[in-house]
Scaffold this motif. Structure first.
Motif, short mmCIF file in Angstrom:
data_model
loop_
_atom_site.label_atom_id
_atom_site.label_comp_id
_atom_site.label_asym_id
_atom_site.label_seq_id
_atom_site.Cartn_x
_atom_site.Cartn_y
_atom_site.Cartn_z
N LEU A 56 0.83 -1.21 0.00
CA LEU A 56 0.00 0.00 0.00
C LEU A 56 0.86 1.26 0.00
O LEU A 56 1.95 1.27 0.59
CB LEU A 56 -0.89 0.02 1.24
N ASN A 57 0.36 2.29 -0.63
CA ASN A 57 1.04 3.58 -0.60
C ASN A 57 -0.01 4.69 -0.72
O ASN A 57 -1.22 4.44 -0.69
CB ASN A 57 2.11 3.66 -1.70
N ALA A 58 0.49 5.91 -0.89
CA ALA A 58 -0.41 7.07 -0.91
C ALA A 58 -1.37 7.03 -2.08
O ALA A 58 -2.48 7.56 -2.01
CB ALA A 58 0.44 8.34 -0.98
N VAL A 96 -2.57 0.78 -4.17
CA VAL A 96 -1.90 -0.48 -3.87
C VAL A 96 -1.18 -0.97 -5.13
O VAL A 96 -1.65 -0.76 -6.25
CB VAL A 96 -2.91 -1.53 -3.34
N HIS A 97 -0.04 -1.60 -4.92
CA HIS A 97 0.70 -2.16 -6.07
C HIS A 97 -0.15 -3.20 -6.78
O HIS A 97 -0.83 -4.00 -6.15
CB HIS A 97 1.99 -2.86 -5.60
N GLU A 98 -0.03 -3.21 -8.11
CA GLU A 98 -0.68 -4.24 -8.92
C GLU A 98 0.09 -5.55 -8.77
O GLU A 98 1.21 -5.56 -8.26
CB GLU A 98 -0.70 -3.78 -10.38
N ALA A 152 3.15 6.38 -7.67
CA ALA A 152 3.42 7.16 -6.47
C ALA A 152 4.51 8.14 -6.84
O ALA A 152 5.47 7.75 -7.50
CB ALA A 152 3.87 6.25 -5.35
N PRO A 153 4.38 9.42 -6.48
CA PRO A 153 5.36 10.39 -6.94
C PRO A 153 6.77 9.97 -6.51
O PRO A 153 6.95 9.27 -5.54
CB PRO A 153 4.95 11.67 -6.24
N GLY A 154 7.70 10.45 -7.23
CA GLY A 154 9.08 10.00 -7.04
C GLY A 154 9.52 9.38 -8.35
O GLY A 154 10.68 9.39 -8.70
N ALA A 213 15.69 -1.59 5.56
CA ALA A 213 14.51 -2.46 5.48
C ALA A 213 13.34 -1.57 5.06
O ALA A 213 12.99 -0.63 5.78
CB ALA A 213 14.22 -3.08 6.84
N TYR A 214 12.75 -1.84 3.91
CA TYR A 214 11.70 -0.97 3.36
C TYR A 214 10.35 -1.62 3.66
O TYR A 214 9.93 -2.55 2.98
CB TYR A 214 11.93 -0.81 1.85
N LEU A 215 9.68 -1.12 4.70
CA LEU A 215 8.42 -1.71 5.15
C LEU A 215 7.23 -1.05 4.45
O LEU A 215 7.24 0.15 4.21
CB LEU A 215 8.25 -1.52 6.66
N PHE A 216 6.23 -1.84 4.19
CA PHE A 216 4.98 -1.36 3.59
C PHE A 216 3.79 -1.90 4.37
O PHE A 216 3.79 -3.07 4.78
CB PHE A 216 4.83 -1.89 2.15
N PHE A 217 2.75 -1.09 4.51
CA PHE A 217 1.45 -1.67 4.86
C PHE A 217 1.07 -2.57 3.69
O PHE A 217 1.40 -2.28 2.53
CB PHE A 217 0.43 -0.57 5.11
N PRO A 272 5.36 9.38 3.85
CA PRO A 272 3.95 9.37 3.43
C PRO A 272 3.72 9.87 2.00
O PRO A 272 2.56 10.07 1.61
CB PRO A 272 3.27 10.32 4.43
N ASN A 273 4.78 10.06 1.22
CA ASN A 273 4.65 10.52 -0.17
C ASN A 273 3.71 11.72 -0.30
O ASN A 273 2.79 11.73 -1.14
CB ASN A 273 4.19 9.38 -1.09
N ALA A 274 3.92 12.71 0.59
CA ALA A 274 3.20 13.99 0.49
C ALA A 274 1.69 13.83 0.61
O ALA A 274 0.93 14.65 0.09
CB ALA A 274 3.57 14.71 -0.81
O1 GKR Z 1 6.72 1.47 -4.35
O2 GKR Z 1 4.85 2.24 -3.58
C1 GKR Z 1 6.04 2.36 -3.83
C2 GKR Z 1 6.75 3.64 -3.44
O3 GKR Z 1 5.81 4.52 -2.89
C3 GKR Z 1 7.47 4.27 -4.60
O4 GKR Z 1 6.60 4.37 -5.70
C4 GKR Z 1 8.06 5.62 -4.29
O5 GKR Z 1 8.49 6.22 -5.48
O6 GKR Z 1 9.54 4.43 -2.85
C5 GKR Z 1 9.26 5.60 -3.43
C6 GKR Z 1 9.44 6.76 -2.49
O7 GKR Z 1 10.35 6.71 -1.68
O8 GKR Z 1 8.73 7.76 -2.57
#
Ligand code: GKR
Ligand code: MG
Length: 420
Positions: free
Chosen positions: A19-21, A24-26, A96-98, A144-148, A220-222
């Motif tokens: 999950l992200n802002a 959700v990833h496909e 997700a921005p970035g 360690a890159y954690l995600f919900f 939180p990606n803004a």
């Molecule tokens: O993989 O969902 C993701 C990340 O949110 C990614 O798309 C971002 O570009 O990891 C990145 C970030 O640090 O913003």
């Protein structure tokens, strides 16, 4: 040594429901694999985004590279620029921005530049880090890159995984423990902006209790308003190594830093030199997350590192879902940048598919080791490449779309940002 042939192969790698802002990833993330072959039989490798605008850019450039020397990076730049803007340049990638949709020539140049540097190094029997000035560290630390995360059985298209869901503090701490047990990471990043900010802050607090000696970051990606970002900052004061892109815009980041004094990091508001200049004027972010995939390659990222050093900014490294060619390009770069003092981001533990011979690259004690093997030190597994290309064709995905994917599970999900 001249370039004789260039191959660009889009692949789809399986990806869990992270999950992200945006949403959700496909079930699949897209990448493009680049092979640049010379008339003396060497092959240089590169890897970048697989979304249609970038892929189209790569395809439009690839047949113009024949006859160039892999040492001729100015010639490469000239040929990238000569194709002009892609007809799909304006297409809004729903990432997700970035992952900046607008900088396609930097992305295309950077992807080929890595393959050119791989070739240069192979032809000299040197590792890529030697071309970048030499390794100041052989072991490159990652975090360690954690995600919900949803459970993988939320949809049969996801590959079953052993991670399980992570939608609360208990799940996040368990995920961190698994990652640290498996890979020995010495620092932790929590991707936030997905759930209620107070719950996310509670998760960070729980991580602090469980891993008191691990530096912690939250990103939180803004997706938080300035008020929310200030409120959460008060709660997390003292717990963070840095606060990554909590709130939108350079002005918002600048005000947040002024009010809280917290070190702010970004891969969203400083993504090129024009933004870098504005950031110096406004003091929005104090740490820049580099990413050679959109900064225009390994050498341009070294230039960014010099600028950070000159202006007293910290330097870290951003990531997106990727396989081993990118991991090694990131590692050779990080090995050769003295002021890259933060552990780099990587999504690598989340990906099981691989295109390189020998399978997944080991991460030990949280680090990837760069050796003196020629080039990036990795070879393509052609069978794996063919299978992942088939997976790309079957997936039907041509552009990442985390928003639409989330709508499958939450019909009222919108594109609004900041959400909280
Ligand atoms: O993989 O969902 C993701 C990340 O949110 C990614 O798309 C971002 O570009 O990891 C990145 C970030 O640090 O913003
Ligand atoms: Mg980020």
């Amino acid at each position: 040594m001249k370039i004789a042939a260039v191959r660009v192969t889009p692949i789809a790698i399986s990806d869990p429901p992270l999950l992200n802002a945006s949403g959700v990833h496909e079930p699949f993330a897209l990448r493009s694999i680049i092979e640049v072959e010379t008339d003396n039989g060497l092959v240089g490798l590169g890897e970048t985004y697989g979304d249609k605008p970038v892929l189209d850019g790569l395809l439009r450039v690839k047949d113009r590279l024949a006859g160039l020397s892999p040492f001729d990076l100015n010639g490469l730049r000239q040929r990238v620029l000569s194709v002009g803007p892609s007809p799909v340049e304006g297409v809004q990638l729903d990432v997700a921005p970035g992952s900046q949709a607008s900088k396609s020539e930097h992305k295309v140049f950077g992807a080929f530049e890595v393959a050119f540097l791989d070739l240069q190094a192979r032809s000299l029997d040197l590792p890529v880090h030697a071309l970048l000035g030499g390794a100041v560290r052989r072991k490159v630390p990652f975090s360690a890159y954690l995600f919900f995360k949803f459970a993988s059985d939320i949809d049969p298209s996801y590959r079953p995984d052993t991670w399980g869901p992570a939608l609360d503090a208990e799940g996040i701490v368990a995920q961190a423990r698994t990652m640290i047990d498996r890979y020995g990471f010495g620092s932790i990043k929590l991707k936030a902006g997905a759930l209620d900010p107070d719950l996310e802050a509670e998760c960070l607090k729980a991580l602090k209790r469980a891993f008191p000696n691990h530096p912690l970051r939250i990103d939180p990606n803004a997706n938080w308003s300035l008020d929310t970002a200030i409120r959460v900052a008060k709660r997390l004061q003292g717990d963070l190594e840095y606060y990554e892109d909590p709130t939108p815009g350079l002005e918002g980041m600048s005000e947040l830093h002024r009010v809280t004094g917290l070190p702010l990091a970004t891969n969203m508001v400083v993504t090129d030199m024009k933004e870098f200049r504005r950031n110096i004027a406004l003091n929005g972010a104090q740490i820049v997350l580099s990413d050679h995939h959109y900064w225009g390659g390994l050498r341009a990222t070294q230039m960014l590192a010099t600028m950070c050093d000159t202006f007293g900014l910290g330097l870290s490294m951003h990531s997106n879902s990727h396989v081993g060619i990118s991991l090694m390009a990131m590692s050779h770069l990080a090995a050769a940048v003295p002021n890259l003092t933060y552990a780099c981001d990587t999504h690598y533990p989340w990906q099981e598919d691989e295109v390189i011979r020998g399978g997944k690259i080991p991460i030990v004690d949280g680090c990837v080791t760069v050796t003196d093997a020629p080039g990036l030190g990795v070879e393509l597994d052609r069978d794996a490449l063919a299978a992942l290309h088939e997976q790309y064709l079957r997936s039907g995905i041509t552009n990442r779309d985390d928003v639409s994917q989330m709508r499958k599970f939450r019909s009222d999900w919108t594109r609004v940002k900041p959400r909280y």
